[in-house]
Structure formats: structure tokens, C-alpha cells
Motif scaffolding. Sequence first.
Motif, PDB file in Angstrom:
ATOM      1  N   ASP A  11      13.557  33.279 -28.266  1.00 31.56           N
ATOM      2  CA  ASP A  11      13.433  32.781 -26.894  1.00 31.56           C
ATOM      3  C   ASP A  11      14.111  33.768 -25.940  1.00 31.56           C
ATOM      4  O   ASP A  11      15.283  34.085 -26.102  1.00 31.56           O
ATOM      5  CB  ASP A  11      14.093  31.408 -26.798  1.00 31.56           C
ATOM      6  N   THR A  12      13.382  34.268 -24.959  1.00 29.11           N
ATOM      7  CA  THR A  12      13.919  35.243 -24.012  1.00 29.11           C
ATOM      8  C   THR A  12      14.141  34.649 -22.617  1.00 29.11           C
ATOM      9  O   THR A  12      14.325  35.389 -21.660  1.00 29.11           O
ATOM     10  CB  THR A  12      12.984  36.460 -23.908  1.00 29.11           C
ATOM     11  N   SER A  13      14.147  33.336 -22.524  1.00 30.73           N
ATOM     12  CA  SER A  13      14.354  32.697 -21.220  1.00 30.73           C
ATOM     13  C   SER A  13      15.781  32.931 -20.732  1.00 30.73           C
ATOM     14  O   SER A  13      16.689  33.244 -21.509  1.00 30.73           O
ATOM     15  CB  SER A  13      14.078  31.193 -21.318  1.00 30.73           C
ATOM     16  N   ASP A  14      15.980  32.747 -19.422  1.00 27.64           N
ATOM     17  CA  ASP A  14      17.316  32.906 -18.846  1.00 27.64           C
ATOM     18  C   ASP A  14      18.315  31.927 -19.466  1.00 27.64           C
ATOM     19  O   ASP A  14      19.467  32.288 -19.723  1.00 27.64           O
ATOM     20  CB  ASP A  14      17.267  32.706 -17.329  1.00 27.64           C
ATOM     21  N   ALA A  15      17.866  30.705 -19.724  1.00 20.67           N
ATOM     22  CA  ALA A  15      18.759  29.691 -20.319  1.00 20.67           C
ATOM     23  C   ALA A  15      19.192  30.102 -21.730  1.00 20.67           C
ATOM     24  O   ALA A  15      20.367  29.975 -22.089  1.00 20.67           O
ATOM     25  CB  ALA A  15      18.073  28.334 -20.353  1.00 20.67           C
ATOM     26  N   ALA A  16      18.257  30.613 -22.509  1.00 24.24           N
ATOM     27  CA  ALA A  16      18.581  31.053 -23.869  1.00 24.24           C
ATOM     28  C   ALA A  16      19.524  32.246 -23.832  1.00 24.24           C
ATOM     29  O   ALA A  16      20.475  32.327 -24.621  1.00 24.24           O
ATOM     30  CB  ALA A  16      17.308  31.393 -24.636  1.00 24.24           C
ATOM     31  N   LEU A  17      19.282  33.174 -22.920  1.00 25.91           N
ATOM     32  CA  LEU A  17      20.152  34.335 -22.770  1.00 25.91           C
ATOM     33  C   LEU A  17      21.570  33.897 -22.411  1.00 25.91           C
ATOM     34  O   LEU A  17      22.545  34.360 -23.005  1.00 25.91           O
ATOM     35  CB  LEU A  17      19.603  35.280 -21.703  1.00 25.91           C
ATOM     36  N   LYS A  18      21.688  32.985 -21.461  1.00 27.52           N
ATOM     37  CA  LYS A  18      23.001  32.492 -21.032  1.00 27.52           C
ATOM     38  C   LYS A  18      23.731  31.829 -22.209  1.00 27.52           C
ATOM     39  O   LYS A  18      24.932  32.047 -22.405  1.00 27.52           O
ATOM     40  CB  LYS A  18      22.830  31.509 -19.879  1.00 27.52           C
ATOM     41  N   GLU A  19      23.013  31.059 -23.003  1.00 28.45           N
ATOM     42  CA  GLU A  19      23.621  30.394 -24.157  1.00 28.45           C
ATOM     43  C   GLU A  19      24.121  31.424 -25.176  1.00 28.45           C
ATOM     44  O   GLU A  19      25.242  31.321 -25.677  1.00 28.45           O
ATOM     45  CB  GLU A  19      22.615  29.455 -24.826  1.00 28.45           C
ATOM     46  N   ARG A  20      23.306  32.418 -25.472  1.00 26.96           N
ATOM     47  CA  ARG A  20      23.705  33.440 -26.455  1.00 26.96           C
ATOM     48  C   ARG A  20      24.876  34.271 -25.955  1.00 26.96           C
ATOM     49  O   ARG A  20      25.765  34.634 -26.732  1.00 26.96           O
ATOM     50  CB  ARG A  20      22.505  34.312 -26.822  1.00 26.96           C
ATOM     51  N   ILE A  21      24.919  34.572 -24.669  1.00 22.98           N
ATOM     52  CA  ILE A  21      26.060  35.305 -24.118  1.00 22.98           C
ATOM     53  C   ILE A  21      27.333  34.482 -24.298  1.00 22.98           C
ATOM     54  O   ILE A  21      28.375  35.003 -24.695  1.00 22.98           O
ATOM     55  CB  ILE A  21      25.831  35.677 -22.639  1.00 22.98           C
ATOM     56  N   GLY A  22      27.240  33.184 -24.055  1.00 22.20           N
ATOM     57  CA  GLY A  22      28.393  32.306 -24.260  1.00 22.20           C
ATOM     58  C   GLY A  22      28.855  32.303 -25.709  1.00 22.20           C
ATOM     59  O   GLY A  22      30.062  32.370 -25.990  1.00 22.20           O
ATOM     60  N   LEU A  23      27.913  32.229 -26.639  1.00 22.33           N
ATOM     61  CA  LEU A  23      28.254  32.275 -28.062  1.00 22.33           C
ATOM     62  C   LEU A  23      28.942  33.587 -28.417  1.00 22.33           C
ATOM     63  O   LEU A  23      29.927  33.616 -29.163  1.00 22.33           O
ATOM     64  CB  LEU A  23      26.992  32.100 -28.917  1.00 22.33           C
ATOM     65  N   HIS A  24      28.416  34.682 -27.874  1.00 23.65           N
ATOM     66  CA  HIS A  24      28.978  35.999 -28.170  1.00 23.65           C
ATOM     67  C   HIS A  24      30.393  36.133 -27.593  1.00 23.65           C
ATOM     68  O   HIS A  24      31.295  36.644 -28.256  1.00 23.65           O
ATOM     69  CB  HIS A  24      28.059  37.095 -27.643  1.00 23.65           C
TER      70      HIS A  24
END
Length: 103
Positions: A11-24
Motif C-alpha cells: 500500500d503506497t497511500s499517504d496513510a500507509a506511509l505515515k503508519e510505516r514511518i511511525g513504526l520505523h
Amino acid sequence: MLIFRGQDGVDTSDAALKERIGLHVNWIKKLGDQHIDSQRLEDSGTHLISHDHVITDGPFIEAKEIILGYTIIAAKNMDEAVFLTKTCPLLNYFEIMVRPVVS
């Protein structure tokens, strides 16, 4: 150095990106002093094969072409680097290449 590479179907959506950045970011906090540096790369760029041969001019469309970014960690050896990499939540979404940096 951990090099994050895209995979098909992520998933390359903005919401998915924001979630993965938080996880990282949370994972980096857990690494503490073993975290040296991390950077996300821009989506655009150019791929040169030789002086006269430019084969890809970004933005990169295919997931297999995307190098998303990198993280540099401090590890005693490759085994420790691989162990730490296996704790990275982004491994659920991307390939992670682990490469020693020449010092």
C-alpha cells in the motif's frame, strides 16, 4: 547499512506511509545508541548504466525499482546486524538488504 527496497503489492497511500514511518521511528527508539542514521529517499531520480546510457528516469513506477531509504546501525558483526534487522517492522512491507560499510 540497511537498504530498504520496495515490493509489489505494498500500500503506497499517504496513510500507509505515515503508519510505516511511525513504526520505523519507534523501532529506531528501541535501537537506542545502535541507531546511527536513517533517511528516506525521494521518489524521483535517474539510473545510469554507463556514461552514455541512462535507462531509467524517475519517478520509479515499478516496486522492484524503488530503493526507499536506508538506516545505518552499529553492530558487532553481520550476525548481530541480521538479528537487529529481523526486529525491524518494515520487514513486513519491504525487502531489507544488509551490507557492511567499509571503515
